[in-house]
Every structure is written in structure tokens, then in C-alpha cells.
Design an enzyme around this catalytic site. Structure first.
Site, mmCIF file in Angstrom:
data_model
loop_
_atom_site.group_PDB
_atom_site.id
_atom_site.type_symbol
_atom_site.label_atom_id
_atom_site.label_comp_id
_atom_site.label_asym_id
_atom_site.label_seq_id
_atom_site.Cartn_x
_atom_site.Cartn_y
_atom_site.Cartn_z
ATOM 1 N N ASN A 167 20.917 5.065 12.579
ATOM 2 C CA ASN A 167 19.711 4.385 12.092
ATOM 3 C C ASN A 167 18.607 5.373 11.699
ATOM 4 O OD1 ASN A 167 19.002 5.186 14.628
ATOM 5 N ND2 ASN A 167 18.476 3.162 15.404
ATOM 6 N N LYS A 184 17.903 11.938 12.086
ATOM 7 C CA LYS A 184 19.213 12.013 12.744
ATOM 8 C C LYS A 184 20.279 12.598 11.801
ATOM 9 C CE LYS A 184 18.235 8.195 15.985
ATOM 10 N NZ LYS A 184 18.786 6.983 16.636
ATOM 11 N N GLU A 231 8.434 14.522 24.916
ATOM 12 C CA GLU A 231 9.445 14.794 23.884
ATOM 13 C C GLU A 231 9.022 15.945 22.974
ATOM 14 O OE1 GLU A 231 11.212 10.226 23.703
ATOM 15 O OE2 GLU A 231 10.281 11.073 21.923
ATOM 16 N N HIS A 238 14.440 8.732 15.006
ATOM 17 C CA HIS A 238 13.943 8.488 16.364
ATOM 18 C C HIS A 238 12.435 8.671 16.343
ATOM 19 C CE1 HIS A 238 13.266 8.857 20.692
ATOM 20 N NE2 HIS A 238 12.426 9.825 20.363
ATOM 21 N N TYR A 282 18.068 12.032 25.925
ATOM 22 C CA TYR A 282 18.188 10.572 26.057
ATOM 23 C C TYR A 282 18.495 10.150 27.498
ATOM 24 C CZ TYR A 282 18.010 9.451 21.043
ATOM 25 O OH TYR A 282 17.616 9.246 19.745
HETATM 26 P P1 GDP Z 1 14.771 3.041 19.248
HETATM 27 O O1 GDP Z 1 13.562 3.393 20.072
HETATM 28 O O2 GDP Z 1 14.530 1.969 18.228
HETATM 29 O O3 GDP Z 1 15.435 4.264 18.649
HETATM 30 O O4 GDP Z 1 15.842 2.398 20.253
HETATM 31 P P2 GDP Z 1 16.230 2.728 21.777
HETATM 32 O O5 GDP Z 1 15.311 3.771 22.363
HETATM 33 O O6 GDP Z 1 16.376 1.436 22.506
HETATM 34 O O7 GDP Z 1 17.709 3.345 21.662
HETATM 35 C C1 GDP Z 1 17.922 4.693 21.263
HETATM 36 C C2 GDP Z 1 18.998 4.725 20.216
HETATM 37 O O8 GDP Z 1 20.220 4.269 20.796
HETATM 38 C C3 GDP Z 1 18.745 3.802 19.025
HETATM 39 O O9 GDP Z 1 17.969 4.384 18.000
HETATM 40 C C4 GDP Z 1 20.169 3.493 18.553
HETATM 41 O O10 GDP Z 1 20.642 4.524 17.660
HETATM 42 C C5 GDP Z 1 20.961 3.529 19.828
HETATM 43 N N1 GDP Z 1 21.137 2.153 20.330
HETATM 44 C C6 GDP Z 1 20.220 1.352 20.891
HETATM 45 N N2 GDP Z 1 20.736 0.150 21.232
HETATM 46 C C7 GDP Z 1 22.043 0.221 20.863
HETATM 47 C C8 GDP Z 1 23.125 -0.703 20.964
HETATM 48 O O11 GDP Z 1 22.998 -1.827 21.446
HETATM 49 N N3 GDP Z 1 24.335 -0.262 20.472
HETATM 50 C C9 GDP Z 1 24.503 0.975 19.933
HETATM 51 N N4 GDP Z 1 25.708 1.330 19.469
HETATM 52 N N5 GDP Z 1 23.489 1.864 19.823
HETATM 53 C C10 GDP Z 1 22.284 1.491 20.283
#
Ligand code: GDP
Length: 142
Positions: free
Chosen positions: A116, A13, A130, A119, A53
Site C-alpha cells: 500500500n 515502501k 520512528e 507508511h 513494526y
Molecule cells: P497503516 O497505519 O495504515 O499503515 O496500518 P497499520 O499500522 O494498522 O498496519 C501496518 C501495515 O501492515 C499496513 O500499512 C499494511 O501494509 C499492513 N496491514 C495492516 N493490516 C493488514 C491486514 O489485515 N492484512 C495484511 N496482509 N496486511 C495488513
């Protein structure tokens, strides 16, 4: 590829390219036994991020996520090894770096839940979609 070998889509990222830690993260990826079989540095537009996304479009953090993913260059890559999808999720660590286990990329480098660092595809089916979003078959050299 043998039948147990999988490919998964990884994105480093903008917080990674901004801090010049692409190499450090690639060292963790390669050290964990993944082969980086395709890789490209690119800049996502907000629309591109929103399309990628799309599954999260109803979530409260969707706008912030699209803004963050288009805030600077990303590195998109295809990783290959046995059980790649699951094992890369393990190497990434928990979504919120505060909860990520020692030894994971997010524990070592994640700044916050929205910055974070990485991805990774969450299923083999999504990995195929993807990878096709960013790469053609001829871009991938095993
Ligand atoms: P991942 O698979 O661990 O990347 O998580 P997800 O697919 O659930 O979410 C995609 C991305 O959205 C995550 O990597 C985070 O950067 C962001 N994200 C997910 N949950 C949250 C949240 O509760 N708050 C915020 N600010 N960002 C989130």
C-alpha cells in the site's frame, strides 16, 4: 520550527521503488504542503523491519509485513508542516487502497493492503520514536 509545526516519519515502501514512482509520490507530498526535510533510500533487513513494526508482532500479518518491507529498497523521509502527523495520515488514505478516498496516495498508487505504498506515523509520540529510528538530528535540515 514554530510551535504548531510537526514532523512525521514517512516510508515509501518497496512497491514504490520497484515501480519508479518515488518522484510521483514526492510530488503529491510536496503538492500537499509538506517539506521533505530529510530523505534516504535504504534496504531494510527482516530484523530491521521486525524491530520497526514491533507493535504489530502479535498480528497475523506480521511475517508477511516484514517480508514485504524488506523485499526491496525503501525511501525513509521526515516530513514537516503544521499538523503533519494527522495531515499525512489523511494524504496516505485508508490502509486498504480499495477503501482509500480519491486524491490520496494509496488510492492513486496502492496495489493491495500489504503493498500500500506508504507508511506514516500514527501519533506525535510515535513520530518522534520512528524519526529517531532512522535519522539523527543533524540529518534533518528544515
Ligand atoms: P497503516 O497505519 O495504515 O499503515 O496500518 P497499520 O499500522 O494498522 O498496519 C501496518 C501495515 O501492515 C499496513 O500499512 C499494511 O501494509 C499492513 N496491514 C495492516 N493490516 C493488514 C491486514 O489485515 N492484512 C495484511 N496482509 N496486511 C495488513
Amino acid at each position: 520550527m514554530s510551535s504548531t509545526v510537526q514532523r512525521t516519519l514517512s516510508i515509501l515502501k518497496p512497491d514504490v521503488t520497484q515501480r519508479n514512482i518515488t518522484g510521483a509520490i514526492n510530488a503529491m507530498i510536496e503538492g500537499a504542503g509538506f517539506k521533505i526535510v530529510a530523505q534516504r533510500r535504504t534496504q531494510l533487513t527482516r530484523d530491521h523491519a521486525a524491530k520497526f513494526y514491533d507493535v504489530h508482532k502479535e498480528r497475523p500479518f506480521f511475517r508477511d509485513l516484514c517480508a514485504i518491507m524488506s523485499a526491496g529498497p525503501v525511501v525513509v523521509q521526515v516530513l514537516e508542516r503544521d499538523n503533519a502527523v494527522h495531515l499525512y495520515r489523511e494524504l496516505m488514505g485508508a490502509t486498504d487502497p480499495k477503501n482509500a478516498d480519491a486524491g490520496t496516495i494509496r488510492h492513486a498508487h496502492g496495489k493491495s493492503i500489504d503493498e500500500n505504498s506508504v507508511h506514516g506515523s500514527d501519533s506525535l509520540e510515535n513520530a518522534k520514536k520512528e524519526i529517531a529510528f532512522f535519522f539523527q538530528d543533524s540529518d534533518i535540515i528544515s
